[in-house]
Motif scaffolding. Structure first.
Motif, PDB file in Angstrom:
ATOM      1  N   ARG A  19     -42.608  79.160  38.121  1.00  0.00           N
ATOM      2  CA  ARG A  19     -42.725  80.453  37.452  1.00  0.00           C
ATOM      3  C   ARG A  19     -41.336  80.988  37.177  1.00  0.00           C
ATOM      4  N   LEU A  20     -41.016  81.120  35.920  1.00  0.00           N
ATOM      5  CA  LEU A  20     -39.735  81.665  35.520  1.00  0.00           C
ATOM      6  C   LEU A  20     -39.881  83.161  35.244  1.00  0.00           C
ATOM      7  N   SER A  21     -38.801  83.890  35.513  1.00  0.00           N
ATOM      8  CA  SER A  21     -38.773  85.325  35.246  1.00  0.00           C
ATOM      9  C   SER A  21     -37.597  85.643  34.338  1.00  0.00           C
ATOM     10  N   CYS A  22     -37.752  86.704  33.579  1.00  0.00           N
ATOM     11  CA  CYS A  22     -36.690  87.163  32.688  1.00  0.00           C
ATOM     12  C   CYS A  22     -36.640  88.675  32.776  1.00  0.00           C
ATOM     13  N   VAL A  23     -35.467  89.194  33.097  1.00  0.00           N
ATOM     14  CA  VAL A  23     -35.297  90.630  33.225  1.00  0.00           C
ATOM     15  C   VAL A  23     -34.362  91.131  32.134  1.00  0.00           C
ATOM     16  N   VAL A  24     -34.774  92.179  31.436  1.00  0.00           N
ATOM     17  CA  VAL A  24     -33.951  92.814  30.419  1.00  0.00           C
ATOM     18  C   VAL A  24     -33.460  94.141  30.969  1.00  0.00           C
ATOM     19  N   SER A  25     -32.166  94.362  30.891  1.00  0.00           N
ATOM     20  CA  SER A  25     -31.607  95.598  31.413  1.00  0.00           C
ATOM     21  C   SER A  25     -30.567  96.149  30.448  1.00  0.00           C
ATOM     22  N   GLY A  26     -30.223  97.420  30.660  1.00  0.00           N
ATOM     23  CA  GLY A  26     -29.148  98.015  29.884  1.00  0.00           C
ATOM     24  C   GLY A  26     -29.550  98.525  28.532  1.00  0.00           C
ATOM     25  N   SER A  27     -30.856  98.482  28.231  1.00  0.00           N
ATOM     26  CA  SER A  27     -31.291  98.919  26.911  1.00  0.00           C
ATOM     27  C   SER A  27     -31.755 100.372  26.962  1.00  0.00           C
ATOM     28  N   THR A  28     -31.282 101.168  26.017  1.00  0.00           N
ATOM     29  CA  THR A  28     -31.751 102.544  25.966  1.00  0.00           C
ATOM     30  C   THR A  28     -33.046 102.639  25.168  1.00  0.00           C
ATOM     31  N   ARG A  29     -33.343 101.610  24.417  1.00  0.00           N
ATOM     32  CA  ARG A  29     -34.610 101.531  23.705  1.00  0.00           C
ATOM     33  C   ARG A  29     -35.297 100.235  24.091  1.00  0.00           C
ATOM     34  N   PRO A  30     -36.592 100.243  24.247  1.00  0.00           N
ATOM     35  CA  PRO A  30     -37.275  99.009  24.620  1.00  0.00           C
ATOM     36  C   PRO A  30     -37.196  97.986  23.502  1.00  0.00           C
ATOM     37  N   THR A  31     -37.069  96.731  23.884  1.00  0.00           N
ATOM     38  CA  THR A  31     -37.115  95.655  22.911  1.00  0.00           C
ATOM     39  C   THR A  31     -38.561  95.389  22.535  1.00  0.00           C
ATOM     40  N   TYR A  32     -38.776  94.940  21.295  1.00  0.00           N
ATOM     41  CA  TYR A  32     -40.141  94.807  20.789  1.00  0.00           C
ATOM     42  C   TYR A  32     -40.749  93.450  21.107  1.00  0.00           C
ATOM     43  N   CYS A  33     -39.943  92.406  21.068  1.00  0.00           N
ATOM     44  CA  CYS A  33     -40.421  91.042  21.244  1.00  0.00           C
ATOM     45  C   CYS A  33     -39.630  90.352  22.353  1.00  0.00           C
ATOM     46  N   MET A  34     -40.312  89.457  23.050  1.00  0.00           N
ATOM     47  CA  MET A  34     -39.655  88.631  24.055  1.00  0.00           C
ATOM     48  C   MET A  34     -40.073  87.193  23.826  1.00  0.00           C
ATOM     49  N   GLY A  35     -39.121  86.284  24.054  1.00  0.00           N
ATOM     50  CA  GLY A  35     -39.443  84.880  23.817  1.00  0.00           C
ATOM     51  C   GLY A  35     -38.813  83.973  24.851  1.00  0.00           C
ATOM     52  N   TRP A  36     -39.407  82.801  24.973  1.00  0.00           N
ATOM     53  CA  TRP A  36     -38.863  81.732  25.810  1.00  0.00           C
ATOM     54  C   TRP A  36     -38.489  80.549  24.933  1.00  0.00           C
ATOM     55  N   TYR A  37     -37.392  79.907  25.300  1.00  0.00           N
ATOM     56  CA  TYR A  37     -36.884  78.756  24.583  1.00  0.00           C
ATOM     57  C   TYR A  37     -36.417  77.744  25.623  1.00  0.00           C
ATOM     58  N   ARG A  38     -36.160  76.522  25.169  1.00  0.00           N
ATOM     59  CA  ARG A  38     -35.611  75.529  26.076  1.00  0.00           C
ATOM     60  C   ARG A  38     -34.749  74.546  25.301  1.00  0.00           C
ATOM     61  N   ALA A  92     -35.461  70.964  31.131  1.00  0.00           N
ATOM     62  CA  ALA A  92     -34.522  71.529  30.162  1.00  0.00           C
ATOM     63  C   ALA A  92     -33.910  72.789  30.755  1.00  0.00           C
ATOM     64  N   MET A  93     -32.924  73.317  30.049  1.00  0.00           N
ATOM     65  CA  MET A  93     -32.453  74.666  30.344  1.00  0.00           C
ATOM     66  C   MET A  93     -33.391  75.615  29.611  1.00  0.00           C
ATOM     67  N   TYR A  94     -33.956  76.563  30.329  1.00  0.00           N
ATOM     68  CA  TYR A  94     -34.881  77.518  29.740  1.00  0.00           C
ATOM     69  C   TYR A  94     -34.171  78.852  29.524  1.00  0.00           C
ATOM     70  N   TYR A  95     -34.322  79.367  28.320  1.00  0.00           N
ATOM     71  CA  TYR A  95     -33.683  80.613  27.935  1.00  0.00           C
ATOM     72  C   TYR A  95     -34.731  81.665  27.589  1.00  0.00           C
ATOM     73  N   CYS A  96     -34.370  82.889  27.858  1.00  0.00           N
ATOM     74  CA  CYS A  96     -35.173  84.041  27.468  1.00  0.00           C
ATOM     75  C   CYS A  96     -34.389  84.820  26.408  1.00  0.00           C
ATOM     76  N   ALA A  97     -35.115  85.407  25.480  1.00  0.00           N
ATOM     77  CA  ALA A  97     -34.456  86.186  24.437  1.00  0.00           C
ATOM     78  C   ALA A  97     -35.307  87.402  24.083  1.00  0.00           C
ATOM     79  N   ALA A  98     -34.655  88.404  23.544  1.00  0.00           N
ATOM     80  CA  ALA A  98     -35.342  89.640  23.173  1.00  0.00           C
ATOM     81  C   ALA A  98     -34.955  90.028  21.749  1.00  0.00           C
ATOM     82  N   ARG A  99     -35.903  90.661  21.092  1.00  0.00           N
ATOM     83  CA  ARG A  99     -35.682  91.091  19.711  1.00  0.00           C
ATOM     84  C   ARG A  99     -36.033  92.567  19.623  1.00  0.00           C
ATOM     85  N   ARG A 100     -35.208  93.314  18.909  1.00  0.00           N
ATOM     86  CA  ARG A 100     -35.404  94.772  18.861  1.00  0.00           C
ATOM     87  C   ARG A 100     -36.614  95.167  18.033  1.00  0.00           C
ATOM     88  N   THR A 101     -36.858  94.444  16.946  1.00  0.00           N
ATOM     89  CA  THR A 101     -37.885  94.873  16.009  1.00  0.00           C
ATOM     90  C   THR A 101     -38.797  93.714  15.639  1.00  0.00           C
TER      91      THR A 101
END
Length: 123
Positions: A19-38, A92-101
């Motif tokens: 089980r992988l986890s991804c934490v988003v911090s430091g944003s004053t506005r919530p991000t709209y989308c979250m994704g996983w990549y590898r 693989a190396m697993y990456y998390c990413a966030a998108r604002r809109t």
């Protein structure tokens, strides 16, 4: 400054789970989308799954459909990737990413990326 951090990688045997986890911090506005990549050594980065933080079902790549499940805890700004029935080719190396809109389906236009967490699957 938005920061994305992944946790939970490790080494498992074939058919195991992680089980992988991804934490988003430091944003004053919530991000709209979250994704996983590898990305495996010598291969291009591959999109795994994405989900809208506004709700709805996650969308998965065919290579992981039925084995991986994305969930989120918006109160904790945390995204999860439950990976079951792991195969050596999932290593693989697993990456998390966030998108604002939106739209979230533009998986190669995400704004914020983590440093990755390594998943190794042995046969």
């Amino acid at each position: 400054q938005v920061q994305v951090a992944e946790y939970g990688g490790g080494s498992v045997q074939s058919n195991g789970s992680l089980r992988l986890s991804c934490v988003v911090s430091g944003s004053t506005r919530p991000t709209y989308c979250m994704g996983w990549y590898r990305q495996a050594p010598g291969k291009p980065r591959e999109w795994v799954a994405y989900i809208s933080r506004a709700g709805g079902s996650a969308v998965y790549a065919d290579s992981v459909k039925g084995r991986f499940t994305v969930s989120q805890d918006n109160a904790k700004n945390t995204l999860y990737l439950q990976s079951n029935s792991l195969k050596p080719e999932d290593g693989a190396m697993y990456y998390c990413a966030a998108r604002r809109t939106p739209p979230c389906r533009n998986v190669w236009s995400y704004d914020y990326w983590g440093q990755g967490t390594q998943v190794t699957v042995s046969s």
